[in-house]
Write a protein that holds these residues in place. Structure first.
Motif, PDB file in Angstrom:
ATOM      1  N   GLN A 191     -22.720  29.604 -33.289  1.00  0.00           N
ATOM      2  CA  GLN A 191     -21.828  28.544 -33.791  1.00  0.00           C
ATOM      3  C   GLN A 191     -21.646  27.451 -32.746  1.00  0.00           C
TER       4      GLN A 191
ATOM      5  N   THR B 137     -20.687  40.001 -32.878  1.00  0.00           N
ATOM      6  CA  THR B 137     -19.658  38.956 -32.807  1.00  0.00           C
ATOM      7  C   THR B 137     -20.014  37.905 -31.766  1.00  0.00           C
TER       8      THR B 137
ATOM      9  N   GLU C 237     -22.813  35.709 -33.030  1.00  0.00           N
ATOM     10  CA  GLU C 237     -22.361  34.747 -34.046  1.00  0.00           C
ATOM     11  C   GLU C 237     -21.606  33.586 -33.403  1.00  0.00           C
ATOM     12  N   ARG C 238     -20.679  33.889 -32.450  1.00  0.00           N
ATOM     13  CA  ARG C 238     -19.923  32.820 -31.780  1.00  0.00           C
ATOM     14  C   ARG C 238     -20.859  31.930 -30.958  1.00  0.00           C
ATOM     15  N   THR C 239     -21.845  32.556 -30.315  1.00  0.00           N
ATOM     16  CA  THR C 239     -22.800  31.772 -29.522  1.00  0.00           C
ATOM     17  C   THR C 239     -23.580  30.803 -30.409  1.00  0.00           C
TER      18      THR C 239
ATOM     19  N   GLU D 120     -11.997  39.269 -28.347  1.00  0.00           N
ATOM     20  CA  GLU D 120     -12.782  40.374 -28.913  1.00  0.00           C
ATOM     21  C   GLU D 120     -13.181  41.377 -27.832  1.00  0.00           C
TER      22      GLU D 120
ATOM     23  N   GLU E 255     -14.143  31.867 -26.005  1.00  0.00           N
ATOM     24  CA  GLU E 255     -14.230  32.154 -27.438  1.00  0.00           C
ATOM     25  C   GLU E 255     -14.301  33.662 -27.707  1.00  0.00           C
ATOM     26  N   ILE E 256     -14.934  34.406 -26.811  1.00  0.00           N
ATOM     27  CA  ILE E 256     -15.151  35.838 -27.072  1.00  0.00           C
ATOM     28  C   ILE E 256     -14.200  36.739 -26.288  1.00  0.00           C
TER      29      ILE E 256
ATOM     30  N   LEU F  27     -17.891  29.477 -24.255  1.00  0.00           N
ATOM     31  CA  LEU F  27     -18.309  30.713 -24.915  1.00  0.00           C
ATOM     32  C   LEU F  27     -17.457  31.889 -24.449  1.00  0.00           C
TER      33      LEU F  27
END
Length: 728
Positions: A85, A78, A81-83, A114, A110-111, A107
């Motif tokens: 993006q 996860t 993937e966020r990184t 999670e 964003e994470i 970043l």
């Protein structure tokens, strides 16, 4: 006269052996405790219980460390993937990602959700991400990241995130999250402190590795406990590098376990030694250096900074601490892959219990044994003198009466002694001859009238001839025997029976013969009994009961339709083989599910379906190696167990050959068409997949149903990675 001078009184005759028996009894009771190793066995049982409890606790910790705490593949994917993006959207840049908290904030924001979700699901006391894109040997500046802590994962918070604290996070992230900051909160990680252990080793291994492995292969359990800067709570951590698809290493993600939390997971009360024991978790490297990770309860960490293992003559491990000797049960935790970069670090769980406490039960038993011997000796002495006097007095009076009547030709009438056994003995002398005669007559009449075919013999010491009934040797397949027989003739005839007929030895004094001569197939049981001066044997025709027993045993063990073992017989063979696993070597459990059986049953009826099953079972039986357990366990399901091979490939070729032969065999259907035999086959390997039968059965079943779901009629081996993926 000389005989009388050498004889002893009844009292002395009884007293002396009883005293000797008592002395021998005391010696045996005393010596047996040591010679039989009772003390050692009790101590061994105590050690075994401790070892088993340590192994159980090791299995729990190992499972938690591998399957739960260090299973960070999902959160790692996860974050990657966020990184990617954010990089594609030009929100962040790898060149500046670790330069400041502000550059990393998008970043981390964003994470963060999670990370919190993972923290709760893994039930760890903390989770963190540290961002770095440079060689740590050249750049040791503070690094941005996020560190969230939950001091007690077992307690649920009423308020959302009310149980969480931010130990590390940029100001921008703190503002966006509804989480309190810790007393010693900082925005970055200080690599000049113990905080560098969270990042350095896993990151550097991945960063400098030219052949990039999967991120989890670089996963690293911190071998020493650490403290966050200005924080008194000690913890250990697991970190794994964050690696983008192009191979760029840009940080680590990891979880924290407070040592106090780990201590709660190693409860000393389960050691059942009055809370005098302790669990110790340590790491041993290839240079034999041991690092203490965490210890529980009675033995504190400062007491275990330096400890040395010693062995006794039975190879048992002991530790000397503070003038006391502790028994050590040691179990290795296999938390790294053998080819991983940290595989030389061996984690160990050790339980320590003070030796005197561990062996307290055997010491208690020893003192009870001494007390029992003393009490038995005293009571026995009193009883011996009393019994000797009582019995000798009665026998002396009876002896005088017999002596006074020795000149009388009739048996004298003896007076009662008051001792039932002696009085019965007196009466028995009078009636013995008449009773023996009557008993012999009755027995002969019963044998003549009985419907059971029975015969017998008697060999009496000192007698020239052997008494044998007329039908004894006829029962054993030998006719035209002339009676009486001398002992030598009897032995020759008996050897002829042993030579000519199959013998089944039930025990030392019982045999069953299979007689096929003169009287057709007959089973005869011969029971023999040896006494002091004679040997008696009885031969009995047991044909009906023996054949019935064989029929019942066959129906119990074999499938009626195919003639193969049934489920219960197969399980019995497996229980035996896995209890004696030294003969298994390389083995395979093969689970087979027949294809097309329902189609045949629906189209032509169950008789044709049974024929299809029968032909498949015949194919399996004819085309497997000699050492194969073959069974039909249900309607269309078969098990094969091949064992005793030096390598897997030999088994694999045998199974491929069997599958090929099966695919070329056909059955004729009522409509005149032929149908090829077909089955879906799953294989699990011993010992590679598991050393336990229940797991092998589960894995073979999984492999078989993978074939059923894809291409029927083939065989497949158990794939552990696929199995784990489906579980998750």
């Amino acid at each position: 006269m000389n005989k009388m001078e050498n004889s002893k009184t009844v009292y002395r005759t009884i007293l002396r052996p009883l005293l000797i028996v008592l002395l021998v009894e005391i010696v045996l009771m005393t010596g047996s405790y040591w010679f039989l190793g009772i003390n050692d066995q009790i101590n061994k049982n105590a050690r075994d219980i401790l070892i088993q409890q340590t192994e159980n606790r090791k299995s729990y910790l190992q499972n938690e460390m591998i399957q739960k705490w260090s299973n960070l593949s999902t959160i790692s994917q996860t974050i990657n993937e966020r990184t990617q993006q954010l990089i594609d959207q030009d929100v962040i840049s790898l060149q500046t990602l670790d330069s400041s908290s502000k550059a990393s904030a998008p970043l981390l924001n964003e994470i963060s959700k999670e990370l919190i979700s993972t923290l709760y699901s893994k039930e760890t006391t903390g989770i963190f991400v540290i961002l770095n894109t440079h060689d740590l040997r050249e750049n040791k500046d503070n690094k941005p990241g996020i560190y969230i802590r939950n001091d007690d994962p077992s307690m649920a918070s009423v308020k959302e995130y009310g149980d969480l604290l931010l130990e590390k996070a940029p100001v921008e992230v703190v503002r966006s999250l509804n989480i309190s900051t810790a007393t010693h909160w900082e925005s970055t990680f200080d690599l000049s402190t113990e905080e560098n252990t969270l990042l350095y080793k896993p990151f550097e291994k991945a960063y400098h590795d030219k052949i990039k492995m999967e991120a989890k292969e670089y996963g690293y359990w911190n071998e020493k406990s650490y403290h966050l800067k200005n924080n008194e709570n000690s913890a250990i951590s697991y970190s794994m590098p964050l690696i983008l698809p192009d191979g760029t290493v840009y940080g680590v993600v990891g979880v924290e376990l407070l040592t106090s939390y780990l201590e709660d997971l190693m409860p000393i009360d389960e050691l059942k030694n009055d809370n005098q024991g302790s669990y110790v978790l340590s790491v041993e490297t290839n240079d034999q250096h041991s690092s203490l990770v965490v210890s529980s309860a009675s033995l504190k960490r400062k007491q275990l900074k330096k400890y040395y293992l010693t062995e006794d003559y039975d190879k048992n491990n002991f530790v000397f601490l503070n003038g006391k000797e502790y028994y050590a049960a040691i179990q290795n935790l296999d938390i790294y892959n053998s080819n991983g970069p940290f595989s030389k670090q061996q984690w160990q769980l050790m339980s320590l219990v003070e030796r005197n406490q561990l062996y307290s039960f055997s010491n208690h038993i020893f003192y009870l044994q001494i007390l029992m011997i003393i009490l038995v000796g005293i009571v026995s002495l009193i009883g011996i003198f009393y019994v000797s006097k009582k019995i000798s007095g009665s026998i002396s009076r009876l002896s005088k009466e017999v002596d006074n009547s020795r000149l009388v030709k009739e048996i004298p009438e003896l007076h009662a002694t008051g001792i039932q056994e002696i009085d019965q003995f007196s009466s028995a002398i009078i009636d013995l001859s008449q009773e023996v005669l009557e008993t012999s007559t009755k027995f002969l009449n019963i044998m003549n009238m009985a419907s059971i075919d029975i015969g017998g013999y008697e060999i009496k010491k000192g007698s020239k001839n052997v008494y044998v009934t007329d039908n004894f040797f006829l029962l054993l397949g030998i006719d035209k025997v002339t009676l009486p027989l001398t002992y030598e003739q009897f032995e020759e005839l008996f050897k002829e029976v042993e030579r000519d007929y199959q013998v089944e030895i039930e025990n030392e004094n019982e045999r069953i013969y299979c007689i096929t001569k003169y009287v057709g197939l007959r089973y005869v049981r011969l029971k023999m009994r040896k006494e002091a001066d004679r040997e008696i044997g009885i031969a009995e025709d047991i044909t009906t009961s023996y054949l019935e027993r064989q029929r019942i045993e066959h129906e119990r063990d074999y499938d009626v339709l195919t003639g193969l073992y049934n489920r219960f017989s197969f399980q019995r063979h497996m229980d035996y083989l896995f209890e004696h696993s030294e003969q298994l070597k390389n083995a395979a459990l093969v689970m087979i599910d027949l294809d097309n059986l329902k189609k045949i049953n629906d189209a032509f009826g169950h008789d044709w379906g049974d024929n299809y099953i029968r032909q498949c079972g015949k194919c399996f039986q004819e085309n497997v190696p000699e050492k194969t357990i073959c069974a039909r366990v249900s309607g269309d399901e078969f098990y094969l167990f091949l064992y005793g091979f030096d390598n897997q490939e030999e088994i694999r070729q045998r199974l491929i050959s069997m599958t090929s032969i099966m695919q070329h065999r056909t059955v004729l259907l009522p409509n005149g068409n032929k149908m090829n035999l077909s089955a879906s086959i799953g294989i699990s390997w011993y010992p590679q997949d598991s050393i336990y039968f229940d797991f092998l059965k589960k894995y073979a079943d999984f492999a078989m149903y993978q074939v059923k779901k894809s291409t029927k009629g083939n065989l497949a081996e158990f794939d552990k990675d696929l199995y784990e993926d489906e579980k998750t």
